[in-house]
Design a protein around this motif. Structure first.
Motif, mmCIF file in Angstrom:
data_model
loop_
_atom_site.group_PDB
_atom_site.id
_atom_site.type_symbol
_atom_site.label_atom_id
_atom_site.label_comp_id
_atom_site.label_asym_id
_atom_site.label_seq_id
_atom_site.Cartn_x
_atom_site.Cartn_y
_atom_site.Cartn_z
ATOM 1 N N VAL A 190 0.834 -1.204 0.000
ATOM 2 C CA VAL A 190 0.000 0.000 0.000
ATOM 3 C C VAL A 190 0.867 1.251 0.000
ATOM 4 C CG1 VAL A 190 -0.263 0.158 2.521
ATOM 5 C CG2 VAL A 190 -2.051 1.056 1.038
ATOM 6 N N ALA A 191 2.011 1.205 0.708
ATOM 7 C CA ALA A 191 2.936 2.341 0.666
ATOM 8 C C ALA A 191 3.537 2.491 -0.725
ATOM 9 C CB ALA A 191 4.036 2.155 1.707
ATOM 10 N N ALA A 192 3.847 1.365 -1.373
ATOM 11 C CA ALA A 192 4.463 1.405 -2.697
ATOM 12 C C ALA A 192 3.532 2.043 -3.719
ATOM 13 C CB ALA A 192 4.839 -0.012 -3.145
ATOM 14 N N ILE A 193 2.240 1.783 -3.609
ATOM 15 C CA ILE A 193 1.282 2.387 -4.542
ATOM 16 C C ILE A 193 1.326 3.906 -4.429
ATOM 17 C CG2 ILE A 193 -1.176 2.646 -5.068
ATOM 18 C CD1 ILE A 193 -1.503 -0.306 -4.199
ATOM 19 N N ALA A 194 1.356 4.399 -3.188
ATOM 20 C CA ALA A 194 1.411 5.850 -2.984
ATOM 21 C C ALA A 194 2.695 6.432 -3.552
ATOM 22 C CB ALA A 194 1.292 6.164 -1.493
ATOM 23 N N PHE A 195 3.825 5.763 -3.318
ATOM 24 C CA PHE A 195 5.106 6.278 -3.804
ATOM 25 C C PHE A 195 5.179 6.234 -5.327
ATOM 26 C CE2 PHE A 195 7.067 4.593 0.389
ATOM 27 C CZ PHE A 195 6.524 5.676 1.065
ATOM 28 N N ALA A 196 4.612 5.191 -5.924
ATOM 29 C CA ALA A 196 4.640 5.066 -7.381
ATOM 30 C C ALA A 196 3.864 6.197 -8.045
ATOM 31 C CB ALA A 196 4.074 3.717 -7.806
ATOM 32 N N VAL A 197 2.813 6.668 -7.382
ATOM 33 C CA VAL A 197 1.966 7.705 -7.972
ATOM 34 C C VAL A 197 2.530 9.097 -7.734
ATOM 35 C CG1 VAL A 197 -0.326 8.748 -7.909
ATOM 36 C CG2 VAL A 197 -0.090 6.262 -7.800
ATOM 37 N N VAL A 198 2.955 9.394 -6.508
ATOM 38 C CA VAL A 198 3.352 10.774 -6.180
ATOM 39 C C VAL A 198 4.737 10.868 -5.547
ATOM 40 C CG1 VAL A 198 0.976 11.554 -5.917
ATOM 41 C CG2 VAL A 198 2.177 10.639 -3.926
ATOM 42 N N GLY A 199 5.488 9.798 -5.535
ATOM 43 C CA GLY A 199 6.769 9.802 -4.848
ATOM 44 C C GLY A 199 7.960 10.059 -5.746
ATOM 45 N N GLU A 200 9.162 9.762 -5.207
ATOM 46 C CA GLU A 200 10.429 9.944 -5.914
ATOM 47 C C GLU A 200 11.103 8.579 -6.077
ATOM 48 O OE1 GLU A 200 12.967 12.937 -4.134
ATOM 49 O OE2 GLU A 200 11.261 13.732 -3.019
ATOM 50 N N VAL A 201 10.621 7.799 -7.018
ATOM 51 C CA VAL A 201 11.111 6.427 -7.198
ATOM 52 C C VAL A 201 12.131 6.377 -8.324
ATOM 53 C CG1 VAL A 201 10.471 4.039 -7.717
ATOM 54 C CG2 VAL A 201 8.922 5.502 -6.369
ATOM 55 N N ALA A 202 13.296 5.786 -8.072
ATOM 56 C CA ALA A 202 14.306 5.551 -9.107
ATOM 57 C C ALA A 202 14.054 4.154 -9.687
ATOM 58 C CB ALA A 202 15.710 5.662 -8.523
ATOM 59 N N TRP A 203 13.282 4.093 -10.745
ATOM 60 C CA TRP A 203 12.847 2.796 -11.270
ATOM 61 C C TRP A 203 14.006 1.961 -11.797
ATOM 62 C CZ3 TRP A 203 8.176 1.351 -9.969
ATOM 63 C CH2 TRP A 203 7.230 2.330 -9.671
ATOM 64 N N SER A 204 15.034 2.611 -12.341
ATOM 65 C CA SER A 204 16.173 1.847 -12.860
ATOM 66 C C SER A 204 16.969 1.195 -11.746
ATOM 67 C CB SER A 204 17.088 2.760 -13.699
ATOM 68 O OG SER A 204 17.524 3.869 -12.938
ATOM 69 N N ALA A 205 16.865 1.722 -10.520
ATOM 70 C CA ALA A 205 17.495 1.082 -9.370
ATOM 71 C C ALA A 205 16.569 0.039 -8.764
ATOM 72 C CB ALA A 205 17.861 2.133 -8.325
ATOM 73 N N ALA A 206 15.269 0.268 -8.831
ATOM 74 C CA ALA A 206 14.311 -0.669 -8.244
ATOM 75 C C ALA A 206 14.357 -2.029 -8.929
ATOM 76 C CB ALA A 206 12.897 -0.090 -8.325
#
Length: 256
Positions: free
Chosen positions: A191-207
């Motif tokens: 549930v936290a990941a959904i919030a971060f994916a929408v409005v957060g600062e996610v480095a997808w190439s590192a994820a």
């Protein structure tokens, strides 16, 4: 949105850190003590590292659930009863991350890591009677929600605290309680990941590489937990966590 280049050493570091995080996370609840520093090491800010880490943990929790299938048999009523509590906690924890300035977060994290490591030094009891009183059940509910909040916010050693609560509440074997813990914290991270994916600062190439390592580690961890005496691993990780807390605090105080 943070962008991380695909340097070979960065990818190797993240995969290896993910493997270690998956193994220790599925057995001892300390995944973030390995994965979070690796994300800092490749140049992410504390907030971006935390949010990227949560994304990876949420996806890879599928591995720990699959690895825990033998221990989860017959436990659906328990899981369904506790799941909404950790989902609520995870949502609150994610909101706190999104509202916390990066500098403040960098100073808070070392104390979370140190506290989590100290909790790990206190082994959960496996011979306690189940919680039967109304007050005890209420305390368990509050505790599960609180751990969910912590898991959504940062989560290092959230699994250890959750284990201490569930062993007392469920009065079951450690490996079966560990399986329930893996599902509950996976939901909190999701549930936290959904919030971060929408409005957060996610480095997808590192994820991506971190998640690959975590998936393997999370899948193998429950099988190892069935055979491995936990004391040496528990104490070793706790000591490493205290050292890490000191390093993170020094970095937070000296980084401009």
């Amino acid at each position: 949105m943070p962008v991380v280049g695909w340097r070979a050493m960065d990818v190797v570091l993240l995969v290896v850190a993910g493997l270690g995080a998956g193994l220790t996370g599925s057995m001892a609840g300390l995944a973030s003590l390995f994965s979070y520093p690796a994300l800092l090491a490749i140049g992410l800010s504390p907030v971006a590292a935390n949010q990227t880490n949560t994304i990876a943990l949420a996806v890879s929790s599928v591995g720990s659930m699959l690895g825990s299938r033998p221990e989860l048999r017959g436990q659906a009523p328990r899981v369904l009863r506790l799941l909404p509590l950790t989902i609520l906690g995870g949502a609150v924890g994610a909101g706190l991350v999104l509202l916390t300035p990066s500098d403040a977060f960098a100073l808070i994290v070392p104390f979370l890591v140190a506290g989590a490591s100290l909790v790990l030094l206190w082994p959960p009891r496996i011979d306690a009677a189940p919680v039967a009183t109304r007050g005890g059940r209420a305390a368990t509910v509050v505790g599960v929600v609180a751990v969910g909040v912590y898991s959504g916010y940062f989560g290092a050693a959230a699994g250890v605290v959750m284990m201490a609560l569930l062993v007392r509440a469920l009065a079951d074997s450690l490996v079966r309680v560990n399986a329930v813990k893996n599902v509950l914290l996976g939901a909190s991270n999701a549930v936290a990941a959904i919030a971060f994916a929408v409005v957060g600062e996610v480095a997808w190439s590192a994820a991506l590489p971190l998640t690959c390592g975590l998936l393997v580690g999370n899948y193998c961890g429950p099988a190892i937990a069935r055979r491995l005496p936990p004391t040496v691993l528990r104490i070793g990780i706790a000591v490493a966590g205290l050292v890490l807390a000191g390093v993170l605090l020094q970095r937070a105080l000296t980084t401009p």
